[in-house]
Design an enzyme around this catalytic site. Structure first.
Site, PDB file in Angstrom:
ATOM      1  N   PHE A 113       0.822  -1.221   0.000  1.00 43.57           N
ATOM      2  CA  PHE A 113       0.000   0.000   0.000  1.00 43.57           C
ATOM      3  C   PHE A 113       0.856   1.272   0.000  1.00 43.57           C
ATOM      4  CE2 PHE A 113      -4.077  -1.914   2.168  1.00 43.57           C
ATOM      5  CZ  PHE A 113      -4.318  -2.658   1.026  1.00 43.57           C
ATOM      6  N   SER A 172      -5.166  -7.665   0.344  1.00 43.07           N
ATOM      7  CA  SER A 172      -3.745  -7.646   0.007  1.00 43.07           C
ATOM      8  C   SER A 172      -2.978  -8.531   0.988  1.00 43.07           C
ATOM      9  CB  SER A 172      -3.192  -6.222   0.080  1.00 43.07           C
ATOM     10  OG  SER A 172      -1.777  -6.238   0.009  1.00 43.07           O
ATOM     11  N   ASN A 174       0.131  -8.163   1.587  1.00 42.53           N
ATOM     12  CA  ASN A 174       1.365  -7.449   1.897  1.00 42.53           C
ATOM     13  C   ASN A 174       1.266  -6.481   3.065  1.00 42.53           C
ATOM     14  OD1 ASN A 174       2.704  -8.711  -0.311  1.00 42.53           O
ATOM     15  ND2 ASN A 174       1.663  -7.289  -1.695  1.00 42.53           N
ATOM     16  N   THR A 175       0.098  -6.423   3.702  1.00 41.02           N
ATOM     17  CA  THR A 175      -0.076  -5.681   4.947  1.00 41.02           C
ATOM     18  C   THR A 175      -0.412  -6.696   6.034  1.00 41.02           C
ATOM     19  OG1 THR A 175      -0.851  -3.673   3.838  1.00 41.02           O
ATOM     20  CG2 THR A 175      -1.417  -3.920   6.157  1.00 41.02           C
ATOM     21  N   LYS A 215     -13.225  -6.227  -2.082  1.00 41.15           N
ATOM     22  CA  LYS A 215     -12.250  -7.007  -2.834  1.00 41.15           C
ATOM     23  C   LYS A 215     -11.691  -8.101  -1.956  1.00 41.15           C
ATOM     24  CE  LYS A 215      -8.378  -6.612  -6.035  1.00 41.15           C
ATOM     25  NZ  LYS A 215      -7.558  -5.681  -6.843  1.00 41.15           N
ATOM     26  N   ASN A 244      -7.864 -10.639  -5.497  1.00 44.64           N
ATOM     27  CA  ASN A 244      -6.540 -10.048  -5.356  1.00 44.64           C
ATOM     28  C   ASN A 244      -5.478 -11.090  -5.724  1.00 44.64           C
ATOM     29  OD1 ASN A 244      -4.419  -8.240  -4.462  1.00 44.64           O
ATOM     30  ND2 ASN A 244      -5.908  -7.337  -3.058  1.00 44.64           N
TER      31      ASN A 244
END
Length: 371
Positions: A113, A172, A174-175, A215, A244
């Site tokens: 992000f 996501s 990645n968080t 999403k 995603n």
């Protein structure tokens, strides 16, 4: 052979994130040729109160900071989704954090992000407020936020007047911990607050309620699909975007980058994301709006998403390999398909292979990706 095909070997010598930044700059300066967009009423899709000239959209992640939405619309996309945008600017994860896998037509990213925050992005969207074209805003939470649900509520209020639709991104990889918001009472609490914020923003400004999408990740069991579907319907979300990136590495086994941390997108994601899309269509029924994303790279895969239950489709990673004329090539091939089959509208194709897809075994690596 296109100009991009000729230039791609030189582009691929650059770091992937650097190359992306140069692409954004070229689009901002008008250096990318405007495309002659094929118009065909059979491609039109009316959904959630909006009329899309064609079903092909640009997924969030390409234009994180709303720098080039109109340039992307001029390339042929029927709609563009900017973001993900968080309340405060953040740098994201350490570089390098984007990795091309050309042999697999895939990308691994762990961006986290990275974006310029609400204020900067809203200012850009305010400047294009009267321009045509459907531009949605994908909103997220800051990595170090003490209250992530509050971040989503803030985003909804900030962009409700500027976006044609809003997307809540909780998928996501990645968080850290973000995907936990897809589960049980956490998801119920998030959607309760998000829908209330959307309705409140409309009442406050005496404007129309903007469609609100959720999403989701592709790394879900069928039980988790059912649970998310039930909550989404109960809380009256307007639609889902499926999906995603994946944590699975199926399709790139043995690749030198297979152990890079991050979400995998592109061709290897297609089977997994399409299976989950079909599962959501079965769980949600025929009336619930769905956008299919993940592995769309040509007309065949775009049409495959529609057959699996999608009303609209999105792509991003394929642009890395296909270049700026990819949307036009897809649209022309869609029109040729309609000519060949005699279909009056692309919508007649929707849901036609849902049960066929779900009759297959789940994608390889399903359980490992969920772990």
């Amino acid at each position: 052979m296109s100009l991009y095909d000729l230039a791609r070997p030189l582009v691929f010598r650059l770091d992937a994130e650097r190359a992306h930044g140069l692409a954004i700059e070229a689009l901002k300066r008008g250096l990318v040729k405007r495309q002659d967009i094929p118009l065909d009423s059979r491609l039109r899709v009316d959904l959630v109160g909006l009329s899309f000239g064609n079903p092909l959209g640009l997924a969030a992640g390409f234009d994180k900071n709303a720098e080039v939405p109109d340039a992307m619309l001029r390339l042929g996309f029927g709609f563009v989704e900017i973001g993900t945008v968080t309340p405060l600017p953040q740098e994201g994860n350490a570089k390098p954090r984007i990795f091309r896998l050309p042999e697999a037509l895939a990308v691994i990213n762990r961006l986290g992000f990275n974006n310029e925050g609400h204020a900067e992005v809203a200012e850009r969207l305010e400047k294009r407020a009267r321009k045509p074209g459907i531009v949605g805003v994908n909103i997220g939470a800051n990595k170090d936020s003490a209250d992530r649900i509050a971040d989503y509520v803030t985003g909804i209020h900030r962009f409700a007047e500027l976006a044609r639709y809003l997307t809540i991104n909780i998928s996501s990889p990645n968080t850290p911990g973000l995907r936990n918001l897809q589960k049980g009472s956490d998801l119920d609490d998030l959607l309760t607050h998000a829908v209330a914020a959307r309705d409140g923003a409309a009442a406050l400004t005496a404007s129309e309620r903007k469609p609100l999408f959720l999403k989701v990740a592709p790394d879900l069991s069928l039980d988790e699909v059912e649970a998310i579907a039930e909550t989404a319907k109960r809380r009256k979300v307007d639609g889902l975007i499926v999906s995603n990136t994946t944590l699975s590495r199926h399709g790139i086994e043995g690749h030198k980058l297979v152990n890079e941390i991050g979400g995998l997108s592109g061709r290897p994601l297609y089977g997994r994301s399409t299976y989950v899309l079909a599962a959501f269509r079965r769980a949600l029924g025929p009336e619930f709006p769905l956008i299919g994303a993940g592995g769309v790279e040509n007309a065949r895969t775009a049409l495959g998403k529609i057959e699996a239950g999608a009303d609209l489709v999105q792509l991003y990673s394929a642009m890395v390999y296909g270049g700026p004329d990819l949307p036009i090539r897809i649209l022309k091939d869609m029109i040729r398909f309609l000519d060949k089959t005699g279909l009056d509208t692309i919508r007649h194709l929707r849901d036609s292979k849902v049960e066929e897809i779900l009759a297959r075994d789940p994608p390889v690596g399903w359980e490992q990706a969920r772990a």
